[in-house]
Motif scaffolding. Structure first.
Motif, PDB file in Angstrom:
ATOM      1  N   ASN A  98      40.410 -11.060 -45.194  1.00  0.00           N
ATOM      2  CA  ASN A  98      39.748 -11.927 -46.157  1.00  0.00           C
ATOM      3  C   ASN A  98      40.669 -12.945 -46.827  1.00  0.00           C
ATOM      4  O   ASN A  98      40.346 -14.122 -46.895  1.00  0.00           O
ATOM      5  CB  ASN A  98      39.054 -11.098 -47.236  1.00  0.00           C
ATOM      6  N   THR A  99      41.807 -12.486 -47.369  1.00  0.00           N
ATOM      7  CA  THR A  99      42.694 -13.376 -48.114  1.00  0.00           C
ATOM      8  C   THR A  99      44.045 -13.488 -47.416  1.00  0.00           C
ATOM      9  O   THR A  99      44.331 -12.726 -46.483  1.00  0.00           O
ATOM     10  CB  THR A  99      42.925 -12.860 -49.548  1.00  0.00           C
ATOM     11  N   VAL A 116      37.034 -13.187 -53.434  1.00  0.00           N
ATOM     12  CA  VAL A 116      36.968 -11.729 -53.517  1.00  0.00           C
ATOM     13  C   VAL A 116      37.882 -11.267 -54.647  1.00  0.00           C
ATOM     14  O   VAL A 116      38.899 -11.902 -54.923  1.00  0.00           O
ATOM     15  CB  VAL A 116      37.375 -11.046 -52.189  1.00  0.00           C
ATOM     16  N   PRO A 117      37.529 -10.168 -55.304  1.00  0.00           N
ATOM     17  CA  PRO A 117      38.394  -9.649 -56.367  1.00  0.00           C
ATOM     18  C   PRO A 117      39.617  -8.950 -55.769  1.00  0.00           C
ATOM     19  O   PRO A 117      39.504  -8.219 -54.790  1.00  0.00           O
ATOM     20  CB  PRO A 117      37.494  -8.660 -57.108  1.00  0.00           C
ATOM     21  N   VAL A 118      40.787  -9.192 -56.356  1.00  0.00           N
ATOM     22  CA  VAL A 118      42.027  -8.527 -55.944  1.00  0.00           C
ATOM     23  C   VAL A 118      42.785  -8.099 -57.195  1.00  0.00           C
ATOM     24  O   VAL A 118      42.650  -8.707 -58.254  1.00  0.00           O
ATOM     25  CB  VAL A 118      42.925  -9.428 -55.061  1.00  0.00           C
ATOM     26  N   GLU A 124      42.389  -7.660 -62.500  1.00  0.00           N
ATOM     27  CA  GLU A 124      41.606  -8.091 -61.347  1.00  0.00           C
ATOM     28  C   GLU A 124      41.370  -9.598 -61.441  1.00  0.00           C
ATOM     29  O   GLU A 124      40.973 -10.101 -62.484  1.00  0.00           O
ATOM     30  CB  GLU A 124      40.275  -7.345 -61.305  1.00  0.00           C
ATOM     31  N   LEU A 126      40.019 -13.233 -59.001  1.00  0.00           N
ATOM     32  CA  LEU A 126      39.346 -13.697 -57.787  1.00  0.00           C
ATOM     33  C   LEU A 126      40.315 -14.520 -56.957  1.00  0.00           C
ATOM     34  O   LEU A 126      41.072 -15.332 -57.485  1.00  0.00           O
ATOM     35  CB  LEU A 126      38.120 -14.541 -58.145  1.00  0.00           C
ATOM     36  N   TRP A 128      40.543 -16.949 -53.326  1.00  0.00           N
ATOM     37  CA  TRP A 128      39.801 -17.630 -52.271  1.00  0.00           C
ATOM     38  C   TRP A 128      39.905 -16.805 -51.004  1.00  0.00           C
ATOM     39  O   TRP A 128      40.932 -16.194 -50.722  1.00  0.00           O
ATOM     40  CB  TRP A 128      40.365 -19.008 -52.031  1.00  0.00           C
ATOM     41  N   ALA A 129      38.840 -16.838 -50.198  1.00  0.00           N
ATOM     42  CA  ALA A 129      38.783 -15.945 -49.038  1.00  0.00           C
ATOM     43  C   ALA A 129      37.812 -16.460 -47.993  1.00  0.00           C
ATOM     44  O   ALA A 129      36.999 -17.339 -48.262  1.00  0.00           O
ATOM     45  CB  ALA A 129      38.337 -14.556 -49.505  1.00  0.00           C
ATOM     46  N   LEU A 131      34.737 -14.782 -45.800  1.00  0.00           N
ATOM     47  CA  LEU A 131      33.845 -13.640 -45.988  1.00  0.00           C
ATOM     48  C   LEU A 131      33.210 -13.235 -44.659  1.00  0.00           C
ATOM     49  O   LEU A 131      33.186 -14.014 -43.714  1.00  0.00           O
ATOM     50  CB  LEU A 131      32.747 -14.008 -46.983  1.00  0.00           C
ATOM     51  N   ARG A 132      32.713 -12.000 -44.625  1.00  0.00           N
ATOM     52  CA  ARG A 132      32.055 -11.452 -43.428  1.00  0.00           C
ATOM     53  C   ARG A 132      32.982 -11.573 -42.215  1.00  0.00           C
ATOM     54  O   ARG A 132      32.580 -11.949 -41.127  1.00  0.00           O
ATOM     55  CB  ARG A 132      30.716 -12.138 -43.199  1.00  0.00           C
TER      56      ARG A 132
END
Length: 166
Positions: A98-99, A116-118, A124, A126, A128-129, A131-132
Motif C-alpha cells: 500500500n505505502t 491508509v492509517p499508519v 496514527e 494517514l 498516501w497509498a 488501495l486494493r
C-alpha cells in the motif's frame, strides 16, 4: 510457443508507467498495459519510493525503457515480474503493498489511490497509498498469464498529461 503463450504475446506488447506525483510520501502513477495495437487494455495505480538518485532499496528507478521478466519473489513465494537492466540495481519487482513502507525500491500496484492509517512515532497518521493492492496484483498477473517478458516504458508526466482520456 503454445497457443496460450502466443495469445498472451499478441495481447501485450508493452506497459507504460506514467508518474504524475512526486512527494515525500512516494511517487504515484498509472501503469497501463497495452495490446499489439497500442490500445490500453488494463490500468493500475502505482506507488514507488521517492527519487533518491536510484539508490538501492530506497529510490524509484530512473525513467527509461526496461525489459520485465517473469520471476519468483522468494520472500513471499509469489510469481511476479522483475524489471531488468536498471543501472546498478537488481530484483526490482512488481508486487502488492500500500505505502512506500512496503516497496523496498519496487513498484506497488493497486486499483485506486487513497490514504491508509499508519503508526508514526506512537501516533496514527494517514499516508498516501494505493488501495486494493492484492486484487490489483492478481488482475495484473492474470492478464500476464503466459507472458514471459514485456517492455516497460517509465516516464515522468508533464503537468496535466496523466489526465488523458479513459
Amino acid at each position: 510457443m503454445g497457443a496460450g503463450r502466443l495469445a498472451a504475446a499478441l495481447r501485450l506488447v508493452r506497459a507504460k508507467l506514467l508518474r504524475f506525483a512526486d512527494s515525500p510520501q512516494g511517487v504515484f502513477g498509472f501503469l497501463d498495459l497495452e495490446n499489439h495495437a497500442g490500445i490500453r487494455v488494463a490500468r493500475f495505480a502505482t506507488a514507488e519510493e521517492e527519487w533518491r538518485n536510484n539508490q538501492r532499496s530506497v529510490s524509484c528507478i530512473p525513467a527509461g525503457l526496461y525489459t520485465c521478466r517473469r520471476t519468483r519473489w522468494l520472500k513471499h513465494d509469489l510469481e511476479t515480474f522483475e524489471i531488468t537492466e536498471v543501472p546498478g540495481r537488481t530484483r526490482i519487482l512488481f508486487h502488492p503493498g500500500n505505502t512506500v513502507a512496503d516497496t523496498e525500491g519496487c513498484i506497488l500496484v493497486g486499483k485506486d489511490f487513497g490514504a491508509v492509517p499508519v503508526q508514526d512515532v506512537g501516533t496514527e497518521r494517514l499516508r498516501w497509498a494505493v488501495l486494493r493492492s492484492r486484487e490489483a496484483f492478481r488482475e495484473f498477473m492474470d492478464y500476464l498469464d503466459g507472458v514471459e517478458m514485456f517492455l516497460l516504458e517509465i516516464r515522468w508526466s508533464a503537468p496535466g498529461e496523466w489526465r488523458y482520456a479513459e
